[in-house]
Design an enzyme around this catalytic site. Structure first.
Site, PDB file in Angstrom:
ATOM      1  N   GLU A 219     -13.653 -11.347 -56.888  1.00  0.00           N
ATOM      2  CA  GLU A 219     -13.773 -12.535 -56.744  1.00  0.00           C
ATOM      3  C   GLU A 219     -12.394 -13.298 -57.021  1.00  0.00           C
ATOM      4  O   GLU A 219     -12.062 -14.337 -57.619  1.00  0.00           O
ATOM      5  CB  GLU A 219     -14.859 -13.138 -57.978  1.00  0.00           C
ATOM      6  CG  GLU A 219     -16.125 -12.641 -57.184  1.00  0.00           C
ATOM      7  CD  GLU A 219     -17.302 -13.339 -58.088  1.00  0.00           C
ATOM      8  OE1 GLU A 219     -16.989 -14.387 -58.529  1.00  0.00           O
ATOM      9  OE2 GLU A 219     -18.588 -13.129 -57.827  1.00  0.00           O
ATOM     10  N   HIS A 495     -18.049 -12.505 -66.522  1.00  0.00           N
ATOM     11  CA  HIS A 495     -18.236 -11.415 -66.623  1.00  0.00           C
ATOM     12  C   HIS A 495     -17.551 -10.705 -67.961  1.00  0.00           C
ATOM     13  O   HIS A 495     -16.688 -11.312 -68.276  1.00  0.00           O
ATOM     14  CB  HIS A 495     -17.897 -10.600 -65.236  1.00  0.00           C
ATOM     15  CG  HIS A 495     -18.821 -10.555 -64.319  1.00  0.00           C
ATOM     16  ND1 HIS A 495     -19.290  -9.560 -63.940  1.00  0.00           N
ATOM     17  CD2 HIS A 495     -19.043 -11.771 -63.624  1.00  0.00           C
ATOM     18  CE1 HIS A 495     -20.198  -9.920 -62.578  1.00  0.00           C
ATOM     19  NE2 HIS A 495     -20.297 -11.196 -62.694  1.00  0.00           N
TER      20      HIS A 495
END
Length: 509
Positions: A219, A495
């Site tokens: 990402e 995350h």
């Protein structure tokens, strides 16, 4: 050996045109992003709704007008890029080298890998994950990796070992100078339950990354934020592949790259990228796929080259009831075998073959049962597993709940580590591994509570939705020495990064 390239183009004229096109469409992109941000508040901003009024009634109209006014620039830049720039693309990534005088060039008997989803999305999309300040977060994450390396090895350029998280807290009123990461915080080993045997693998929750040889990122979609990340990473990692992706109507509608990047302390010999041709929904706008590299680690005592294979991937997000993951895992296995068959050389010693990434499925949620026994897991070992459908008791989830992202009780890496050690708090801050259908509907789900308001504990699956994997090829590794869940980026991404240290069989010989 892979040649250094500051752009994916075959000549400097195409590189210059790409630069011109980027800055021509950039105003339209930033204005549209800011306009959409006005309508996507974070949970912290919702606490003071009156402060949003200027955004809704002043900034939103102005940015909308600016978006419309700069639309011709978008059309011109895209047309110019499509006609004059795209034909000169020769590779789907940038390979950036910054050779330092202290560059690692010696063989070791063990190597440490990190996988981290850093959520460097457009700001309006990042806000859907309750995150803001993309460019600042990109710089900050790079500094955090470089700072950790400086404290451990002392050979990183421009790093004094102090945390810069307070810079983010000044930019975001939700973080009130709680971001300092203390040096030397002791790792906390995740204890086995009463009556259970301790796992022979050293596993712990760390507040700082260990000294890492390789970092795989997912990402890194935003180009400007990714460049800031790479600039900081180069203080400790000499070889970085980033801006990875194939741009076409079929792969990504000419929008976002794959989001993949690899930072290495060792030179990269070969690299290939392939994109998934069956992405769905929002993933159609990004060129998600598989980045496979072959890395030169050095030479052993007999003069043989010692190499390693490192792969980074990011699978479909929120596939719903569609089994897109199966098709993408099939592609992953196929491309891994094809790359090895092409790049394996006689006389070389292969020290490791490692696959990292955000797989967007876990090993326990019933909605992902069709992935648990995929052939990938016959070829590569997931050390966190007991068996298909069951993780080891000490394993943590890595997918954080978005709503409590800015809870001051987890405002520092140390506080977040303490929360993860508590089963109830872990379940409050990390998604459970009980997903029936992986869709956007579950993104805002919070844990169930009883009539007294206490969280209903789920010992087996509570707070254990593990999306981030580090796998190694069967037979290529003697043993895993450590696996860690790292809280250092608690204020910077949604995350929990994972690190793994592998002791190699052949490199040591």
């Amino acid at each position: 050996m892979l040649h250094q390239s500051q752009s994916p183009f075959s000549n400097r004229f195409a590189q210059f045109l790409d630069w011109v096109c980027f800055y021509m469409y950039r105003p339209w992109y930033l204005l549209l992003d800011e306009f959409l941000c006005c309508f996507v508040p974070t949970t912290q901003e919702l606490k003071t709704p009156w402060r949003r009024l200027p955004h809704l009634f002043i900034i939103a109209p102005l940015t909308l007008l600016g978006t419309i006014a700069t639309l011709p620039l978008l059309v011109i830049s895209f047309s110019l890029w499509f006609l004059l720039v795209q034909p000169f693309i020769v590779q789907p990534f940038i390979y950036s080298c910054s050779i330092r005088k202290e560059t690692v060039s010696y063989l070791k008997d063990q190597y440490t890998f990190v996988t981290a989803n850093v959520c460097l999305l457009p700001n309006c999309v990042g806000r859907m994950n309750n995150l803001t300040h993309n460019t600042l977060r990109g710089s900050e994450m790079g500094r955090e990796f470089a700072r950790t390396g400086a404290k451990v090895s002392g050979d990183c350029d421009g790093c004094d070992g102090t945390s810069h998280l307070t810079q983010l807290s000044k930019a975001n009123t939700t973080i009130k100078n709680n971001g300092h990461v203390q040096n030397g915080a002791a790792p906390v080993r995740i204890p086995a339950a009463k009556g259970k045997e301790e796992d022979p693998i050293d596993h712990a929750i760390l507040t700082e990354f260990p000294a890492s040889d390789f970092v795989c990122f997912q990402e890194t979609f935003d180009r400007q934020s990714s460049k800031r990340l790479v600039e900081e990473l180069h203080k400790c990692y000499s070889y970085i592949i980033y801006d990875v992706g194939v741009h076409s109507l079929h792969s990504n509608f000419y929008t976002y790259n794959s989001g993949l990047a690899i930072a290495s302390k060792y030179p990269i010999m070969h690299a290939e990228f392939d994109y998934f041709q069956d992405s769905k929904m929002q993933c159609r706008l990004s060129s998600k796929g598989v980045l496979i590299t072959k890395i030169l680690l050095g030479q052993n005592s007999t003069g043989q080259d010692v190499v390693g294979y490192l792969t980074n991937t990011h699978l479909q997000a929120y596939p719903g009831k569609d089994k897109t993951h199966l098709k993408q895992l099939d592609c992953l296995v196929q491309w891994l075998e094809e790359f090895r068959s092409k790049k394996d050389s006689f006389g070389e010693v292969v020290a490791f073959d490692v696959v990292c990434g955000d797989f967007n499925f876990d090993n326990m949620s019933p909605g992902h049962h069709y992935c648990w026994e995929h052939p990938l897991f016959d070829k590569y070992v997931d050390i966190c597993r007991v068996k298909p459908g069951l993780d080891k008791e000490w394993v943590l989830g890595t997918d954080r709940r978005h709503i409590p992202m800015w809870d001051p009780r987890i405002g520092t890496p140390e506080k977040f580590k303490s929360a993860l050690e508590d089963p109830a708090l872990r379940q409050y801050y990390v998604f459970d591994a009980d997903i029936e259908v992986s869709s956007l509907d579950y993104a805002g789900v919070m844990p169930e509570r009883d009539e007294h308001g206490d969280i209903i504990l789920k010992p087996t699956v509570g707070g254990k939705r593990r999306l981030d994997y580090i796998l190694f090829r069967r037979g290529s590794i003697q043993n895993v020495t450590r696996l860690n869940f790292v809280t250092q980026l608690v204020l910077l991404t949604d995350h929990i990064p994972v690190s793994m240290t592998l002791r190699t069989i052949k490199a040591a010989k």
